[in-house]
Design an enzyme around this catalytic site. Structure first.
Site, PDB file in Angstrom:
ATOM      1  N   GLU A 165      44.134  91.604  39.308  1.00 52.59           N
ATOM      2  CA  GLU A 165      43.077  91.700  40.305  1.00 52.59           C
ATOM      3  C   GLU A 165      43.091  90.524  41.274  1.00 52.59           C
ATOM      4  O   GLU A 165      43.180  89.362  40.872  1.00 52.59           O
ATOM      5  CB  GLU A 165      41.701  91.788  39.645  1.00 52.59           C
ATOM      6  CG  GLU A 165      40.586  91.976  40.663  1.00 52.59           C
ATOM      7  CD  GLU A 165      39.269  92.384  40.064  1.00 52.59           C
ATOM      8  OE1 GLU A 165      38.367  92.754  40.839  1.00 52.59           O
ATOM      9  OE2 GLU A 165      39.126  92.340  38.821  1.00 52.59           O
ATOM     10  N   GLU A 264      32.158  98.903  42.209  1.00 47.05           N
ATOM     11  CA  GLU A 264      31.867  97.663  41.478  1.00 47.05           C
ATOM     12  C   GLU A 264      30.750  96.868  42.163  1.00 47.05           C
ATOM     13  O   GLU A 264      30.765  95.640  42.157  1.00 47.05           O
ATOM     14  CB  GLU A 264      33.124  96.811  41.325  1.00 47.05           C
ATOM     15  CG  GLU A 264      32.998  95.806  40.184  1.00 47.05           C
ATOM     16  CD  GLU A 264      34.187  94.872  40.056  1.00 47.05           C
ATOM     17  OE1 GLU A 264      34.323  94.256  39.003  1.00 47.05           O
ATOM     18  OE2 GLU A 264      34.970  94.757  41.015  1.00 47.05           O
TER      19      GLU A 264
END
Length: 285
Positions: A165, A264
């Site tokens: 990520e 998210e």
């Protein structure tokens, strides 16, 4: 509860057994309309019991609840969903593959959890480089490549993608190493495997470097997963913030991307599932 707190809860779940499921294959997923397959990140809705979150997410058109440990996978599979990207170790965000002293431990955990994920019909596991702690970017890249090499070999055998990520180091994650697309792309090139790619977090990269749509178009082949959230604040992705998510989703779809986009954001409004339903509609292009 924030994401760091959620990660601290992962250690216990990683130690628990996982049940393989016949529902985790793509042919068993309930596919919805639109060009973008959508997921929701568990930690953002941590106060909602996972079975309830899974059922409600399915009802509004999502196909996945993600960022789950092995003991949680079966819950979403039983709900007719998948876990688009899963956790594979319990070291968290700040300690990762740029630290050679952790390579043995990380390898042990991924070697255990990659086959479990494959048996459950999952396709992707997240990883992190860790914080710099005074380390220069090139040394960190070399360390990550060495540590990831044996992990990727196992992932290749089980058809699992390991995705690192990208996150901002300006506001949310000071000192985090993978804070630029260029650094992540260089690591993907160095490793040279289709089973290692990037998780492009739109929220984080807007804060860190901007130029989101152009970057997505340029580096789409390097990206295996996306995350959303509103900038500033990491809340709802509607007109209350600066990113044009319909345009971003169209750009992603136009690259031919067939993976998932994970919601998210942290809901700021009392009705959290209404905010998630709104986000699903915004991204359903």
């Amino acid at each position: 509860m924030n994401r760091k707190d959620a990660l601290r809860l992962l250690a216990a779940s990683l130690a628990m057994p996982t049940v393989a499921s016949s529902m985790g294959t793509s042919e068993n997923l309930n596919l919805f309309g639109g060009r973008i397959r959508q997921s929701v990140c568990r930690w953002c809705f941590q106060d909602i019991p996972l079975p309830e979150l899974a059922a409600a997410s399915k009802d509004i058109g999502l196909q996945s609840v993600e960022l789950l440990g092995p003991d949680e996978w079966q819950v979403v599979l039983d709900a007719g969903l998948t876990c688009a990207i899963a956790y594979g170790n319990d070291h968290g965000l700040t300690r990762g593959f740029n630290d050679p002293s952790l390579h043995s431990s990380l390898m042990e955990q991924y070697a255990k959890n990659i086959p479990k994920a494959a048996d459950a019909g999952l396709t992707q596991i997240i990883c992190f480089p860790g914080n710099r702690r005074g380390m220069d970017d090139q040394t960190g890249l070399e360390n990550c490549a060495r540590g990831l090499d044996p992990v990727i070999k196992i992932a290749e055998k089980h058809n699992i993608v390991i995705s690192m990520e990208l996150m901002n180091s300006k506001i949310n994650h000071p000192d985090y190493m993978a804070d630029s697309t260029a650094w992540g792309v260089a690591l993907v090139d160095k490793i040279g495997s289709p089973n290692f790619k990037l998780l492009y977090d739109i929220y984080h990269m807007q804060i860190q470097e901007g130029n989101v749509i152009a970057t997505i178009r340029q580096y789409s082949d390097y990206i295996s997963h996306y995350h959303t959230a509103g900038v500033p604040g990491r809340h709802e992705i509607d007109e209350s913030q600066e990113l044009n998510y319909p345009a971003i989703m169209n750009a992603i779809a136009e690259t031919g991307y067939a993976g998932f986009v994970g919601q998210e954001f942290i809901p700021a409004r009392p009705d959290k599932m209404a905010s998630l339903a709104q986000a699903q509609k915004i991204c359903d292009v």
